[in-house]
Design an enzyme around this catalytic site. Structure first.
Site, mmCIF file in Angstrom:
data_model
loop_
_atom_site.group_PDB
_atom_site.id
_atom_site.type_symbol
_atom_site.label_atom_id
_atom_site.label_comp_id
_atom_site.label_asym_id
_atom_site.label_seq_id
_atom_site.Cartn_x
_atom_site.Cartn_y
_atom_site.Cartn_z
ATOM 1 N N ASP A 113 0.839 -1.197 0.000
ATOM 2 C CA ASP A 113 0.000 0.000 0.000
ATOM 3 C C ASP A 113 0.880 1.255 0.000
ATOM 4 O OD1 ASP A 113 -2.306 1.833 0.848
ATOM 5 O OD2 ASP A 113 -3.275 -0.115 1.014
ATOM 6 N N SER A 131 -11.461 -0.826 -0.260
ATOM 7 C CA SER A 131 -10.139 -0.772 0.368
ATOM 8 C C SER A 131 -10.227 -0.965 1.867
ATOM 9 C CB SER A 131 -9.470 0.585 0.087
ATOM 10 O OG SER A 131 -8.984 0.664 -1.219
ATOM 11 N N HIS A 174 -3.781 6.135 3.369
ATOM 12 C CA HIS A 174 -4.508 4.927 2.994
ATOM 13 C C HIS A 174 -3.948 3.684 3.688
ATOM 14 C CE1 HIS A 174 -6.014 1.764 0.216
ATOM 15 N NE2 HIS A 174 -6.982 2.618 -0.089
#
Length: 484
Positions: free
Chosen positions: A160, A425, A195
């Protein structure tokens, strides 16, 4: 944010200078460097560097375990030259993957300033557990923690944007020393986007918020910068490296719709697709369970016509023949759709679905009012109808990052490390955390056995049995632990 296409092209730019009394002078622009993926039929041959150089390229990255290399070249004829090598199965311009965008991007969502209705959290609160509807549900109100929280020997790789290793809810469970970056020009795996930290918290947070396995170890394999995409070879390298490092689970909350028109070459799969498939199969053969997000496009992954119409309407691109969404439709992965808080018959409005879905997990949404309006007219603007508390709360960097703290503010006005986000996600890492706890209980389980355990212990939402929205159902770690 307008969606970007991973379309690579060679552009020749001419600069014209016109002077009175002089003929027009044409100056060629500097050659453009392109990046390519080259997949050999077997192992990378001993003379690969020489043959690549003779074709006009420079080797940038070698992944010998799967016979793949990354090459840079300014020579527009590089591909035609290198394909003369009979040892090569496929060669092509390198494709770029992107994080799944916020589902509200289609509404021209501006992070932090949509409608002034951020969620305020008490900075002095000892816990935000009462805000974690998602974690309460998949742990049966936290009862699974009494049975098994995972252990530090079980590692979940987060491929990620990196992780905030200093976060108070993560610092005891993150492996800073083992984390790596694959982004050129970076030297560490610290998260500069947000994220990856949110994803990691859903897996192994242990503080004001809880993850599925509060005693699991998470390790960052950074393939994204603060903004922008990740080249295929970076992702491929990260998958292979994580497998070699002996992780038990890999989570990839990575998008793939931009690949659909580009994953077929004239003789079969593109080189980037070959690299993706080989790397995932390599990880699975090493005993790694790979969990991926289904995507945030509200599309049926099993309907070619649906996908073709989407690309035509959105990007003006015609897809010829079969195409796949990656990594969601790569064999062997666990593909996760996104469920919501308020319904067990309707998944989140943005979630992809179809026969590729294995299970669902809570990824959150904007609430039932927004959902009903969106489904009536997906092109409408309902930003002021959103309720962020229906999203999922998890860890976020404790320092300012690109995009800011989109949906959350704090009572003291300071920057703190938590945020409400939604998307597939956010759904995938719940399943990755469940896989991690299952491996902690049964380290002998193969990836196929882990996947079967997740499906068999899920709660059967939607139509009875396997269905295209939830797959086998909504994943639930308590159901597994209470029966094992």
């Amino acid at each position: 944010m307008k969606k970007k296409l991973a379309i690579l092209s060679i552009c020749s730019a001419l600069s014209f200078s016109l002077f009175v009394g002089f003929p027009t002078k044409i100056t060629k622009a500097a050659p453009k460097t392109e990046h390519y993926v080259v997949a050999y039929k077997g192992k990378v041959p001993d003379n690969y560097s020489e043959t690549i150089s003779n074709a006009g390229g420079t080797v940038e990255r070698v992944i010998p375990e799967i016979g793949v290399i990354e090459v840079a070249s300014e020579d527009p004829s590089f591909l035609s030259k290198v394909k003369e090598d009979k040892n090569i199965q496929s060669a092509g311009r390198e494709l770029e993957a992107y994080l799944e965008p916020d589902p509200d991007d289609a509404m021209n969502f501006t992070p932090g300033t949509p409608d002034g209705q951020k969620v305020t959290l008490d900075s002095d609160a000892e816990s935000y557990w009462d805000k974690q509807w998602d974690m309460q549900r998949i742990t049966h109100e936290g009862d699974s923690y009494k049975l098994n929280k995972g252990n530090h020997d079980t590692v979940v790789a987060v491929i990620d944007t990196g992780i905030d290793f200093s976060h108070p809810d993560l610092k005891e469970n993150v492996d800073l020393a083992g984390s790596k970056t694959f982004v050129p020009g970076t030297t560490d795996a610290w998260d500069q986007n947000g994220h990856g930290t949110h994803v990691a918290g859903s897996i192994a947070a242990n503080g004001k918020v809880k993850g599925v396995g509060p005693d699991l170890t998470v390790r960052a394999y950074r393939v994204f910068g603060a903004t922008g995409g990740a080249q295929q070879s970076w992702i491929t390298d990260a998958i292979v490296t994580a497998a070699n490092d002996g992780v038990e689970v890999i989570n990839m909350s990575i998008g793939g719709w931009r690949w659909m028109a580009h994953n077929l070459d004239e003789k079969g799969d593109s080189a980037s697709m070959v690299a993706y498939q080989r790397s995932i199969q390599y990880a699975i053969q090493k005993g790694v369970t790979v969990v991926v997000s289904a995507g945030n496009d509200s599309k049926n992954l099993g309907d070619l016509h649906d996908m073709q119409a989407y690309w035509k309407d959105t990007y003006g691109i015609d897809i010829k023949g079969p195409s796949r969404v990656v990594p969601a439709q790569i064999p062997g992965v666990i593909t996760v759709s996104s469920s919501n808080e308020w319904s067990n018959n309707s998944i989140a409005f943005y979630s992809n679905y179809g026969n590729s879905i294995d299970v669902a997990a809570p990824g959150g949404d904007n609430g039932p009012l927004y959902d009903s309006l969106y489904r009536q007219d997906p092109t409408g603007n309902y930003l002021d109808k959103r309720d962020y508390t229906y999203r999922t709360l998890s860890t976020y960097p404790t320092y300012p990052v690109a995009g800011g703290n989109a949906t959350t503010q704090f009572s003291d006005g300071q920057w703190h490390g938590y945020s409400y986000l939604h998307g597939t996600s956010m759904a995938a890492p719940k399943v990755a955390g469940i896989a991690g706890v299952i491996k902690a209980v049964h380290p002998e389980y193969t990836p196929a056995q882990v996947a079967a355990a997740i499906r068999q212990s899920s709660i059967d939402f939607g139509k009875v049995g396997h269905d295209p929205l939830y797959g086998a159902g909504e994943a639930n770690i308590y159901n597994f632990l209470s029966n094992n």
